[in-house]
Scaffold this active site. Structure first.
Site, PDB file in Angstrom:
ATOM      1  N   GLY A 221       0.821  -1.216   0.000  1.00  0.00           N
ATOM      2  CA  GLY A 221       0.000   0.000   0.000  1.00  0.00           C
ATOM      3  C   GLY A 221       0.850   1.258   0.000  1.00  0.00           C
ATOM      4  O   GLY A 221       2.080   1.211   0.154  1.00  0.00           O
ATOM      5  N   ASP A 222       0.193   2.397  -0.234  1.00  0.00           N
ATOM      6  CA  ASP A 222       0.841   3.717  -0.206  1.00  0.00           C
ATOM      7  C   ASP A 222       1.945   3.862  -1.251  1.00  0.00           C
ATOM      8  O   ASP A 222       2.914   4.601  -1.050  1.00  0.00           O
ATOM      9  CB  ASP A 222       1.424   4.025   1.189  1.00  0.00           C
ATOM     10  CG  ASP A 222       0.362   3.989   2.267  1.00  0.00           C
ATOM     11  OD1 ASP A 222      -0.798   4.327   1.964  1.00  0.00           O
ATOM     12  OD2 ASP A 222       0.700   3.612   3.409  1.00  0.00           O
ATOM     13  N   GLU A 223       1.799   3.187  -2.365  1.00  0.00           N
ATOM     14  CA  GLU A 223       2.834   3.221  -3.398  1.00  0.00           C
ATOM     15  C   GLU A 223       2.806   4.517  -4.208  1.00  0.00           C
ATOM     16  O   GLU A 223       3.765   4.834  -4.919  1.00  0.00           O
ATOM     17  CB  GLU A 223       2.653   2.034  -4.362  1.00  0.00           C
ATOM     18  CG  GLU A 223       2.806   0.654  -3.729  1.00  0.00           C
ATOM     19  CD  GLU A 223       1.488   0.094  -3.205  1.00  0.00           C
ATOM     20  OE1 GLU A 223       0.501   0.859  -3.118  1.00  0.00           O
ATOM     21  OE2 GLU A 223       1.448  -1.101  -2.882  1.00  0.00           O
TER      22      GLU A 223
ATOM     23  N   LYS B 196      -0.561   5.369  -5.639  1.00  0.00           N
ATOM     24  CA  LYS B 196      -1.662   5.084  -6.565  1.00  0.00           C
ATOM     25  C   LYS B 196      -2.499   6.331  -6.835  1.00  0.00           C
ATOM     26  O   LYS B 196      -2.944   6.561  -7.959  1.00  0.00           O
ATOM     27  CB  LYS B 196      -2.577   3.979  -5.988  1.00  0.00           C
ATOM     28  CG  LYS B 196      -1.856   2.658  -5.777  1.00  0.00           C
ATOM     29  CD  LYS B 196      -2.749   1.628  -5.115  1.00  0.00           C
ATOM     30  CE  LYS B 196      -3.138   1.966  -3.698  1.00  0.00           C
ATOM     31  NZ  LYS B 196      -2.031   1.983  -2.725  1.00  0.00           N
TER      32      LYS B 196
ATOM     33  N   GLY C 118      -5.741   5.743   1.913  1.00  0.00           N
ATOM     34  CA  GLY C 118      -5.495   7.182   1.896  1.00  0.00           C
ATOM     35  C   GLY C 118      -4.727   7.469   0.621  1.00  0.00           C
ATOM     36  O   GLY C 118      -3.575   7.046   0.493  1.00  0.00           O
ATOM     37  N   HIS C 119      -5.390   8.088  -0.345  1.00  0.00           N
ATOM     38  CA  HIS C 119      -4.761   8.333  -1.642  1.00  0.00           C
ATOM     39  C   HIS C 119      -4.512   9.828  -1.805  1.00  0.00           C
ATOM     40  O   HIS C 119      -5.450  10.622  -1.756  1.00  0.00           O
ATOM     41  CB  HIS C 119      -5.654   7.801  -2.770  1.00  0.00           C
ATOM     42  CG  HIS C 119      -5.822   6.310  -2.742  1.00  0.00           C
ATOM     43  ND1 HIS C 119      -6.557   5.616  -3.662  1.00  0.00           N
ATOM     44  CD2 HIS C 119      -5.316   5.373  -1.894  1.00  0.00           C
ATOM     45  CE1 HIS C 119      -6.508   4.313  -3.374  1.00  0.00           C
ATOM     46  NE2 HIS C 119      -5.763   4.156  -2.302  1.00  0.00           N
TER      47      HIS C 119
ATOM     48  N   THR D  13      -5.974  -0.150  10.627  1.00  0.00           N
ATOM     49  CA  THR D  13      -6.183   1.304  10.639  1.00  0.00           C
ATOM     50  C   THR D  13      -7.303   1.697  11.618  1.00  0.00           C
ATOM     51  O   THR D  13      -7.597   2.882  11.765  1.00  0.00           O
ATOM     52  CB  THR D  13      -6.573   1.786   9.228  1.00  0.00           C
ATOM     53  OG1 THR D  13      -7.755   1.070   8.838  1.00  0.00           O
ATOM     54  CG2 THR D  13      -5.465   1.533   8.214  1.00  0.00           C
TER      55      THR D  13
ATOM     56  N   GLN E  43      -5.116  -0.212  -1.342  1.00  0.00           N
ATOM     57  CA  GLN E  43      -4.159  -1.108  -0.678  1.00  0.00           C
ATOM     58  C   GLN E  43      -3.103  -1.618  -1.678  1.00  0.00           C
ATOM     59  O   GLN E  43      -2.925  -1.035  -2.739  1.00  0.00           O
ATOM     60  CB  GLN E  43      -4.874  -2.276   0.008  1.00  0.00           C
ATOM     61  CG  GLN E  43      -5.617  -1.884   1.281  1.00  0.00           C
ATOM     62  CD  GLN E  43      -6.995  -1.300   1.080  1.00  0.00           C
ATOM     63  OE1 GLN E  43      -7.823  -1.869   0.400  1.00  0.00           O
ATOM     64  NE2 GLN E  43      -7.267  -0.161   1.666  1.00  0.00           N
TER      65      GLN E  43
ATOM     66  N   THR F 257      -5.188  -7.002   4.826  1.00  0.00           N
ATOM     67  CA  THR F 257      -6.523  -6.441   4.998  1.00  0.00           C
ATOM     68  C   THR F 257      -7.551  -7.548   4.717  1.00  0.00           C
ATOM     69  O   THR F 257      -7.173  -8.712   4.523  1.00  0.00           O
ATOM     70  CB  THR F 257      -6.709  -5.168   4.151  1.00  0.00           C
ATOM     71  OG1 THR F 257      -7.940  -4.543   4.535  1.00  0.00           O
ATOM     72  CG2 THR F 257      -6.714  -5.462   2.653  1.00  0.00           C
TER      73      THR F 257
ATOM     74  N   THR G 269      -1.085   8.361   5.411  1.00  0.00           N
ATOM     75  CA  THR G 269      -2.087   9.344   4.987  1.00  0.00           C
ATOM     76  C   THR G 269      -3.360   9.203   5.826  1.00  0.00           C
ATOM     77  O   THR G 269      -4.070  10.173   6.064  1.00  0.00           O
ATOM     78  CB  THR G 269      -2.439   9.106   3.491  1.00  0.00           C
ATOM     79  OG1 THR G 269      -1.223   8.956   2.771  1.00  0.00           O
ATOM     80  CG2 THR G 269      -3.237  10.236   2.894  1.00  0.00           C
TER      81      THR G 269
ATOM     82  N   THR H 118      -3.597   7.269   9.028  1.00  0.00           N
ATOM     83  CA  THR H 118      -3.426   7.202  10.489  1.00  0.00           C
ATOM     84  C   THR H 118      -2.271   8.055  11.001  1.00  0.00           C
ATOM     85  O   THR H 118      -2.121   8.216  12.217  1.00  0.00           O
ATOM     86  CB  THR H 118      -3.160   5.747  10.926  1.00  0.00           C
ATOM     87  OG1 THR H 118      -1.992   5.280  10.234  1.00  0.00           O
ATOM     88  CG2 THR H 118      -4.322   4.846  10.621  1.00  0.00           C
TER      89      THR H 118
ATOM     90  N   ARG I   8       0.701   7.224  11.137  1.00  0.00           N
ATOM     91  CA  ARG I   8       1.757   6.387  11.722  1.00  0.00           C
ATOM     92  C   ARG I   8       3.023   6.454  10.859  1.00  0.00           C
ATOM     93  O   ARG I   8       2.931   6.488   9.621  1.00  0.00           O
ATOM     94  CB  ARG I   8       1.307   4.914  11.763  1.00  0.00           C
ATOM     95  CG  ARG I   8       0.220   4.639  12.768  1.00  0.00           C
ATOM     96  CD  ARG I   8      -0.210   3.179  12.732  1.00  0.00           C
ATOM     97  NE  ARG I   8      -0.942   2.842  11.511  1.00  0.00           N
ATOM     98  CZ  ARG I   8      -1.387   1.629  11.221  1.00  0.00           C
ATOM     99  NH1 ARG I   8      -1.144   0.624  12.042  1.00  0.00           N
ATOM    100  NH2 ARG I   8      -2.059   1.409  10.113  1.00  0.00           N
TER     101      ARG I   8
ATOM    102  N   ASP J 138      13.082  10.319  -6.517  1.00  0.00           N
ATOM    103  CA  ASP J 138      13.748  11.474  -5.890  1.00  0.00           C
ATOM    104  C   ASP J 138      14.127  11.226  -4.434  1.00  0.00           C
ATOM    105  O   ASP J 138      15.110  11.769  -3.934  1.00  0.00           O
ATOM    106  CB  ASP J 138      12.822  12.704  -5.957  1.00  0.00           C
ATOM    107  CG  ASP J 138      11.449  12.419  -5.339  1.00  0.00           C
ATOM    108  OD1 ASP J 138      10.771  11.490  -5.815  1.00  0.00           O
ATOM    109  OD2 ASP J 138      11.070  13.106  -4.375  1.00  0.00           O
TER     110      ASP J 138
END
Ligand code: GDP
Ligand code: IMO
Ligand code: MG
Length: 426
Positions: free
Chosen positions: A11-13, A15, A39-40, A128, A224, A239, A299, A301, A303, A333
């Site tokens: 997740g969080d790649e 997307k 969270g996108h 989450t 996800q 999940t 994005t 929670t 964390r 970057d």
């Protein structure tokens, strides 16, 4: 051209950014899985949008946005997001379509999520706490499930809700000695949800198929990442749904053969929030360097995300099981300035070398990473828009990943902004 965007790691790649970019050429963006655990992030100019339930196409005023029946909808979060966009001058009236069959995430789901995690102590999943697991469990269990369309008949809804809350309260008391919840308080909120959300509800399967039949370009937005897939990820630290590419047909109600391109998204390194195995994790100053430069904090929670080297075993597995056609590699970057880079190209488990990901955490726990070391670069690349303008070491890094995962890298992220993207077509 119909496309589907899928996370290839935990997740969080990135997307949200990729969907926002591809949405420029799409008439419809369809969110078909997950819930407000997602969270996108979309960054347009100086404006940053963190979306949990609304498709990432929603920031583009002409794009139709669909939330299908497989999305577990927390009405409070969704209303908050709609209002938030409206305050920024972006209206969803007439272009947001929510499935009448989407399951509702209500307060008792969030409470159950929290109580279960607390009871698990050091064995917790690290969810989450958005009520996703309990809502999906109620969906599969059927008898306690409440869906968006049930709000049409509020009398019937009230009867069912009272029974469900009474049942949940017995569990809360017996298992956790927790305070009961008040069904009337939840019902009152549900009446507001009905008023605000029912105008957006339709049969989204019909809507999406009509759009496809009319030749409109449809973009499917996965939430996800494949490693969090309930059947194919790092169970039980996953999940509660099929969030690899394999879940797209069921989630969207559309056969995979109508999707022309599955675009996988990965970071140029790896991150994970929550508990569970993470073979390439860097619990040291390099991990901290990546966390600081990449702003690696959740994005949803907030964390801190666990950070590690790029794991080609993980990404190769995700592209293989998901039939991924091309890959977007984000956050190039963020790696700038490191002394050297490592890519995990295999695992050694009980003395045996493998390059096929073992989705069995007992085996995974024993995996020792086999690394290939590559050179890094020092120059700032955040303004580069042409692949050939990248430092030679950055091009070599991308080339090495491409060769290892056997898929073309067609987009490269060099910053959070929409414009900070390098496009490559084979
Ligand atoms: P998602 O859940 O896959 O949509 O990803 P998130 O939005 O949770 O996390 C990705 C984060 O990386 C967000 O803060 C993005 O703004 C940011 N981001 C995306 N692509 C890039 C990139 O290429 N470089 C940098 N520095 N940030 C990026
Ligand atoms: P996006 O769409 C990162 C993780 C949680 C936890 C596990 C189970 O932004 O990439 P859940 O609340 O779903 O029961 O938690 O799954 N998780 C995510 N991690 N990005 C996400 O979504 C996630 N959605 C769930 O951290 O480890
Ligand atoms: Mg995210």
């Amino acid at each position: 051209m119909n496309r589907c965007v899928i996370g290839l790691q935990w997740g969080d790649e990135g997307k949200g950014k990729v969907v926002d970019i591809l949405a420029e050429d799409s008439a419809v963006v369809v969110r078909y899985n997950g819930g407000a655990n997602a969270g996108h992030t979309v960054v347009v100019g100086n404006e940053k949008f963190a979306l949990h339930l609304l498709p990432s196409g929603s920031v583009r005023p002409e794009t139709a946005c669909v939330i299908t029946s497989a999305v577990v909808v927390d009405p409070e979060t969704l209303i908050g997001e709609i209002d938030n966009l409206s305050k920024k001058g972006i209206t969803l009236d007439g272009r947001l379509f929510i499935s009448e069959n989407a399951h509702l995430v209500l307060d008792y789901h969030k409470k159950e999520d929290q109580l279960r995690e607390e009871a698990l102590g050091k064995n917790k999943i690290g969810t989450t706490i958005r009520g996703i697991g309990p809502c999906n469990a109620d969906k599969v269990g059927r008898s306690c499930a409440l869906r968006m369309g049930d709000l049409h008949d509020i009398g019937h809804f009230e009867d069912k809700l009272s029974a469900v809350v009474a049942y949940k309260n017995r569990i809360f008391k017996a298992l956790y000695n927790a305070e009961p919840m008040d069904a009337d308080v939840i019902l009152k909120k549900c009446k507001t949800y009905a008023e605000k959300l029912l105008p957006f509800t339709i049969d989204t399967t019909e809507y999406v198929h009509n759009a496809l039949a009319a030749g409109k370009s449809v973009l499917f937005e996965g939430a996800q990442g494949s490693m969090l897939d309930i059947d194919h990820g790092t169970f039980p630290f996953v999940t509660s749904a099929n969030v690899s590419a394999l879940g797209m047909p069921a989630g969207a109600g559309v056969p995979a053969k109508l999707v022309n391109e599955f675009v996988g998204v990965a970071k140029c390194y790896t991150t994970r929030v929550g508990a569970g195995p993470f073979p390439t994790e860097l619990d040291n100053h390099i991990g901290q360097y990546i966390r600081d430069r990449g702003h690696e904090y959740g994005t949803t929670t907030g964390r801190p995300r666990r950070c590690g080297w790029f794991d080609a075993v993980v990404v190769s597995y995700s592209v293989t099981i998901g039939g991924i056609d091309s890959v977007a590699l984000m956050h190039l970057d963020t790696l700038t300035g490191l002394d050297e880079l490592k890519v995990c190209v295999g695992y050694e488990i009980d003395g045996k070398r493998t390059s096929f990901f073992p989705a069995n955490i007992e085996k995974l726990a024993k995996a020792e990473c086999v690394y290939q070391t590559l050179a890094c670069w020092k120059d700032d690349i955040t303004g580069v828009t042409d692949f050939n303008q990248l430092p030679a070491n950055a091009r070599d890094y991308i080339g090495f990943i491409e060769k290892t995962i056997k898929r073309p890298v067609t987009m490269i992220g060099v910053g959070p902004n929409r414009k900070q993207t390098i496009f490559r077509r084979p």
